[in-house]
Scaffold this active site. Structure first.
Site, PDB file in Angstrom:
ATOM      1  N   CYS A  70       0.862  -1.181   0.000  1.00 45.53           N
ATOM      2  CA  CYS A  70       0.000   0.000   0.000  1.00 45.53           C
ATOM      3  C   CYS A  70       0.897   1.229   0.000  1.00 45.53           C
ATOM      4  O   CYS A  70       1.728   1.381   0.899  1.00 45.53           O
ATOM      5  CB  CYS A  70      -0.906   0.003   1.231  1.00 45.53           C
ATOM      6  SG  CYS A  70      -1.918   1.483   1.413  1.00 45.53           S
ATOM      7  N   CYS A 177      -0.279   3.616  -7.125  1.00 42.06           N
ATOM      8  CA  CYS A 177      -1.188   3.032  -6.136  1.00 42.06           C
ATOM      9  C   CYS A 177      -1.311   1.560  -6.468  1.00 42.06           C
ATOM     10  O   CYS A 177      -1.494   1.199  -7.642  1.00 42.06           O
ATOM     11  CB  CYS A 177      -2.550   3.724  -6.185  1.00 42.06           C
ATOM     12  SG  CYS A 177      -3.834   2.924  -5.174  1.00 42.06           S
TER      13      CYS A 177
END
Length: 261
Positions: A70, A177
């Site tokens: 993440c 991302c």
């Protein structure tokens, strides 16, 4: 060998699939907290607290390494996670692949969440690693959430909006991302201009998977027997892969191996 991965949601699937490609015999622990998504707009303190809870849930399963799959958690919580879990549990963060993307020169676009785009963190990476490459930061509002829930209409809308902000002469796109890696080919299709060379995409999944093996002194063995188990934790509780995960090849691959066992 057991590798744990953590994320706010299903963005960890790409890195998990990369680990499985390198070591089909590795046991996997996937820990996330989709009920608290999105993490991007939260304060750094809130992100850190949530990431720590997700990481500790994974650590209870005694993995050999933990991948923080993440970008937001890596930006705000990596130091805290390492202070809490290392040296007993190696913690591997995720960094946008700006350096390799810029190495070929030409124009580079970094697709990232609005919270990351323009942030001191990302600007620092550009300053330190982009060299002479021309870099455009492209915010992608709504894309991570749409990918999380396999919202086709939302994905298409977010892709079109981000593509409209991407210069037509971009040669390379950095996927800033982890959720974006699940729709990488659709991103390529959205920015590809007729008559131009294929756009090159740079994600982080393969690099963090390889780094996790290096940290524990393990060699890739892609031909190993696909015998690894799969544990899924949602909000710290044992669960199954979310239904939306099966909308993506990475999720279906993980589920297929788990079912076969």
């Amino acid at each position: 060998m057991k590798i744990a991965l953590m994320d706010s949601g299903i963005g960890l699937l790409a890195a998990a699939a990369a680990v499985r490609r390198l070591r089909p015999d590795a046991d996997l622990v996937l820990s996330s907290d989709p009920g608290s998504m999105p993490w991007g707009p939260r304060t750094p303190e809130d992100v850190t607290a949530r990431a720590l809870a997700v990481a500790r849930a994974a650590a209870e399963h005694r993995p050999d390494a933990l991948i923080v799959a993440c970008n937001t958690a890596s930006v705000h919580a990596l130091a805290t996670l390492r202070a809490d879990l290392e040296p007993g549990l190696p913690v591997i963060g995720t960094v946008p692949a700006i350096k390799p993307a810029a190495a070929a020169g030409g124009r580079v676009a970094i697709w990232a969440t609005p919270a990351t785009t323009g942030s001191p963190y990302q600007r620092g990476l550009i300053r330190d690693f982009a060299g002479s490459a021309a870099v455009t930061e492209v915010p992608c509002p709504g894309l991570a959430d749409a990918v999380q829930y396999a919202d086709e209409a939302g994905i298409e809308k977010a892709l079109a909006a981000a593509a409209a902000l991407t210069p037509a002469d971009v040669q390379t796109v950095v996927l800033g991302c982890t959720h974006y890696e699940l729709v990488a080919e659709r991103i390529r299709g959205a920015v590809q201009q007729p008559g131009r060379p294929p756009v090159v995409l740079h994600g982080s999944a393969g690099a963090v998977a390889a780094q996790a093996l290096r940290r524990i002194g393990a060699e890739p063995a892609p031909s190993a027997e696909p015998s690894g188990s799969l544990v899924v934790l949602l909000g710290g509780q044992p669960s199954e892969l979310p239904g939306a995960a099966l909308a993506y090849a990475e999720g279906r691959g993980l589920a297929a191996v788990s079912t076969a066992r």
